[in-house]
Design an enzyme around this catalytic site. Structure first.
Site, PDB file in Angstrom:
ATOM      1  N   ALA A 153       0.855  -1.185   0.000  1.00 53.37           N
ATOM      2  CA  ALA A 153       0.000   0.000   0.000  1.00 53.37           C
ATOM      3  C   ALA A 153       0.888   1.230   0.000  1.00 53.37           C
ATOM      4  O   ALA A 153       2.040   1.175   0.434  1.00 53.37           O
ATOM      5  CB  ALA A 153      -0.884  -0.010   1.250  1.00 53.37           C
ATOM      6  N   GLU A 159      -0.204  -9.286  -1.283  1.00 50.94           N
ATOM      7  CA  GLU A 159      -1.628  -9.626  -1.223  1.00 50.94           C
ATOM      8  C   GLU A 159      -2.248  -9.584  -2.620  1.00 50.94           C
ATOM      9  O   GLU A 159      -3.056 -10.437  -2.981  1.00 50.94           O
ATOM     10  CB  GLU A 159      -2.348  -8.664  -0.265  1.00 50.94           C
ATOM     11  N   GLY A 166       0.706  -5.112   0.649  1.00 56.70           N
ATOM     12  CA  GLY A 166      -0.415  -5.173  -0.291  1.00 56.70           C
ATOM     13  C   GLY A 166       0.012  -5.710  -1.656  1.00 56.70           C
ATOM     14  O   GLY A 166      -0.811  -6.272  -2.385  1.00 56.70           O
TER      15      GLY A 166
HETATM   16  N1  CAA Z   1       4.548   3.449  -0.115  1.00 55.96           N
HETATM   17  C1  CAA Z   1       4.962   4.652  -0.526  1.00 55.96           C
HETATM   18  N2  CAA Z   1       6.172   4.896  -1.018  1.00 55.96           N
HETATM   19  C2  CAA Z   1       7.016   3.853  -1.090  1.00 55.96           C
HETATM   20  C3  CAA Z   1       6.659   2.562  -0.691  1.00 55.96           C
HETATM   21  C4  CAA Z   1       5.354   2.381  -0.177  1.00 55.96           C
HETATM   22  N3  CAA Z   1       4.908   1.179   0.212  1.00 55.96           N
HETATM   23  N4  CAA Z   1       7.717   1.742  -0.879  1.00 55.96           N
HETATM   24  C5  CAA Z   1       8.691   2.490  -1.401  1.00 55.96           C
HETATM   25  N5  CAA Z   1       8.273   3.763  -1.538  1.00 55.96           N
HETATM   26  C6  CAA Z   1       9.023   4.910  -2.066  1.00 55.96           C
HETATM   27  C7  CAA Z   1      10.087   5.362  -1.081  1.00 55.96           C
HETATM   28  O1  CAA Z   1       9.534   6.213  -0.107  1.00 55.96           O
HETATM   29  C8  CAA Z   1      11.055   6.046  -1.999  1.00 55.96           C
HETATM   30  O2  CAA Z   1      10.557   7.317  -2.305  1.00 55.96           O
HETATM   31  P1  CAA Z   1      11.572   8.564  -2.528  1.00 55.96           P
HETATM   32  O3  CAA Z   1      12.380   8.192  -3.745  1.00 55.96           O
HETATM   33  O4  CAA Z   1      10.637   9.702  -2.765  1.00 55.96           O
HETATM   34  O5  CAA Z   1      12.391   8.653  -1.274  1.00 55.96           O
HETATM   35  C9  CAA Z   1      10.978   5.211  -3.268  1.00 55.96           C
HETATM   36  O6  CAA Z   1       9.749   4.499  -3.215  1.00 55.96           O
HETATM   37  C10 CAA Z   1      12.082   4.186  -3.345  1.00 55.96           C
HETATM   38  O7  CAA Z   1      12.120   3.441  -2.134  1.00 55.96           O
HETATM   39  P2  CAA Z   1      13.479   3.077  -1.373  1.00 55.96           P
HETATM   40  O8  CAA Z   1      14.447   4.205  -1.526  1.00 55.96           O
HETATM   41  O9  CAA Z   1      13.125   2.627  -0.007  1.00 55.96           O
HETATM   42  O10 CAA Z   1      13.957   1.853  -2.309  1.00 55.96           O
HETATM   43  P3  CAA Z   1      14.793   0.565  -1.903  1.00 55.96           P
HETATM   44  O11 CAA Z   1      15.004  -0.159  -3.186  1.00 55.96           O
HETATM   45  O12 CAA Z   1      15.958   0.924  -1.048  1.00 55.96           O
HETATM   46  O13 CAA Z   1      13.790  -0.297  -0.957  1.00 55.96           O
HETATM   47  C11 CAA Z   1      11.731  -1.359  -0.383  1.00 55.96           C
HETATM   48  C12 CAA Z   1      12.635  -0.811  -1.502  1.00 55.96           C
HETATM   49  C13 CAA Z   1      12.366  -2.518   0.364  1.00 55.96           C
HETATM   50  C14 CAA Z   1      10.453  -1.826  -1.087  1.00 55.96           C
HETATM   51  C15 CAA Z   1      11.418  -0.230   0.638  1.00 55.96           C
HETATM   52  O14 CAA Z   1      11.017   0.930  -0.064  1.00 55.96           O
HETATM   53  C16 CAA Z   1      10.327  -0.572   1.621  1.00 55.96           C
HETATM   54  O15 CAA Z   1      10.567  -1.225   2.621  1.00 55.96           O
HETATM   55  N6  CAA Z   1       9.093  -0.123   1.339  1.00 55.96           N
HETATM   56  C17 CAA Z   1       7.949  -0.315   2.222  1.00 55.96           C
HETATM   57  C18 CAA Z   1       7.456  -1.748   2.177  1.00 55.96           C
HETATM   58  C19 CAA Z   1       6.275  -1.905   3.129  1.00 55.96           C
HETATM   59  O16 CAA Z   1       6.331  -1.643   4.312  1.00 55.96           O
HETATM   60  N7  CAA Z   1       5.131  -2.354   2.563  1.00 55.96           N
HETATM   61  C20 CAA Z   1       3.928  -2.554   3.319  1.00 55.96           C
HETATM   62  C21 CAA Z   1       3.039  -1.378   3.162  1.00 55.96           C
HETATM   63  S1  CAA Z   1       1.616  -1.468   4.190  1.00 55.96           S
HETATM   64  C22 CAA Z   1       0.484  -2.370   3.347  1.00 55.96           C
HETATM   65  O17 CAA Z   1       0.743  -2.870   2.271  1.00 55.96           O
HETATM   66  C23 CAA Z   1      -0.868  -2.477   4.042  1.00 55.96           C
HETATM   67  C24 CAA Z   1      -1.770  -3.508   3.474  1.00 55.96           C
HETATM   68  O18 CAA Z   1      -1.508  -4.695   3.529  1.00 55.96           O
HETATM   69  C25 CAA Z   1      -3.080  -3.161   2.933  1.00 55.96           C
END
Ligand code: CAA
Length: 261
Positions: free
Chosen positions: A69, A115, A112
């Site tokens: 998400a 999912e 998500g």
């Molecule tokens: N939402 C919004 N923005 C996100 C994102 C997310 N889930 N995942 C990554 N981004 C954005 C980052 O903020 C970053 O933005 P900026 O360039 O503006 O700083 C950009 O994408 C690149 O991300 P990273 O610099 O972190 O890239 P990376 O390659 O080093 O890492 C990653 C990638 C491991 C996916 C890391 O971004 C991460 O851990 N993301 C979050 C993953 C997460 O927690 N997902 C669960 C979300 S909650 C959910 O999904 C609820 C549900 O079940 C309904």
């Protein structure tokens, strides 16, 4: 494009009756903002009624499937917002799409995103794929069926490890666990999924539809109650300080400090 006006989903229908969909937010790691889910739901809704579509391939591209998400959208949400969230309707449209849906997964497939992958009927994964439910790092839990489908697909112990410890699973382990059907080189993932879609699209469409619905019935009855429970639990967590802290820490690129409140 198959459906005009979409920016978060790229789409193309070909003469093999295969509709190809690609998540298109590369800068945000294909994070599933509400607009993206809306576009996906609309696209699948049209495809459901269109006899020129017999099978759908869903991919995020060669580098990433989807990082979950969109966390920036979650920052100010209350439990009531979650209760009223149109996202639930979009997920329902994806869940009830009644033609075969093949997922081609490379790179991160998280939250998500995982999912969404599990809503696909068959998954083909590149060797670089990483599956995870890291929501707990944000002070929440999966909210689109992750706790239910993952447990059904890979069993309790491995599901608990992913959901409680936020540990990722490699493509190879995901194949062993039954989450994905096949693993290949990342540059072949889409082609393999597309070839499989062509095979399925050559089968009698009504039989394919009823076959899909029948296979899903193997788990549907158990799923309904679990999904409803998960949804409530997910919303409840939006009232916690730990959720605010987890989301803020992600956005500020720092480690969260959780207090159990
Ligand atoms: N939402 C919004 N923005 C996100 C994102 C997310 N889930 N995942 C990554 N981004 C954005 C980052 O903020 C970053 O933005 P900026 O360039 O503006 O700083 C950009 O994408 C690149 O991300 P990273 O610099 O972190 O890239 P990376 O390659 O080093 O890492 C990653 C990638 C491991 C996916 C890391 O971004 C991460 O851990 N993301 C979050 C993953 C997460 O927690 N997902 C669960 C979300 S909650 C959910 O999904 C609820 C549900 O079940 C309904």
């Amino acid at each position: 494009p198959y459906l005009d006006g979409c920016t978060d989903i790229l789409s193309e229908l070909d003469d093999k009756y295969v509709l190809s969909l690609r998540l298109n937010r590369p800068k945000a790691r294909n994070a599933l903002r509400t607009q993206l889910l809306h576009e996906l739901a609309q696209t699948l809704g049209k495809a459901n009624r269109d006899e020129h579509v017999r099978c759908v391939v869903l991919t995020g591209g060669e580098k990433v499937f989807a990082a979950g998400a969109d966390i920036t959208e979650m920052a100010d949400k209350t439990p009531v917002d979650v209760l009223n969230d149109p996202r639930a309707d979009h997920w329902a449209a994806i869940r009830t799409f009644n033609k075969p849906l093949i997922g081609a997964v490379n790179g991160f497939c998280l939250g998500g995103g995982n999912e969404l992958a599990m809503h696909c009927d068959i998954l083909i994964a590149g060797k670089n794929a990483q599956f995870g439910q890291p929501e707990i790092n944000l002070g929440i839990i999966p909210g689109a069926g992750g706790t239910q489908r993952l447990t059904q697909m890979i069993g309790k112990s491995k599901a608990m490890r992913m959901v409680l410890a936020a540990q990722f699973m490699s493509a190879e382990d995901a194949e062993k666990a039954g989450l994905v059907a096949e693993v290949c080189e990342p540059e072949l993932t889409y082609d393999k999924a597309y070839a499989l879609a062509c095979v399925i699209a050559s089968k009698p469409p009504v039989a394919a539809r009823l076959a899909k619905e029948s296979v899903l019935k193997a788990s549907d009855a158990l799923l309904a109650e679990g999904l409803a429970f998960e949804r409530k639990a997910f919303g409840t967590l939006f009232a916690t300080e730990d959720k605010a802290e987890g989301v803020a820490a992600f956005m500020e690129k720092r480690k969260p400090v959780f207090k159990g409140r």
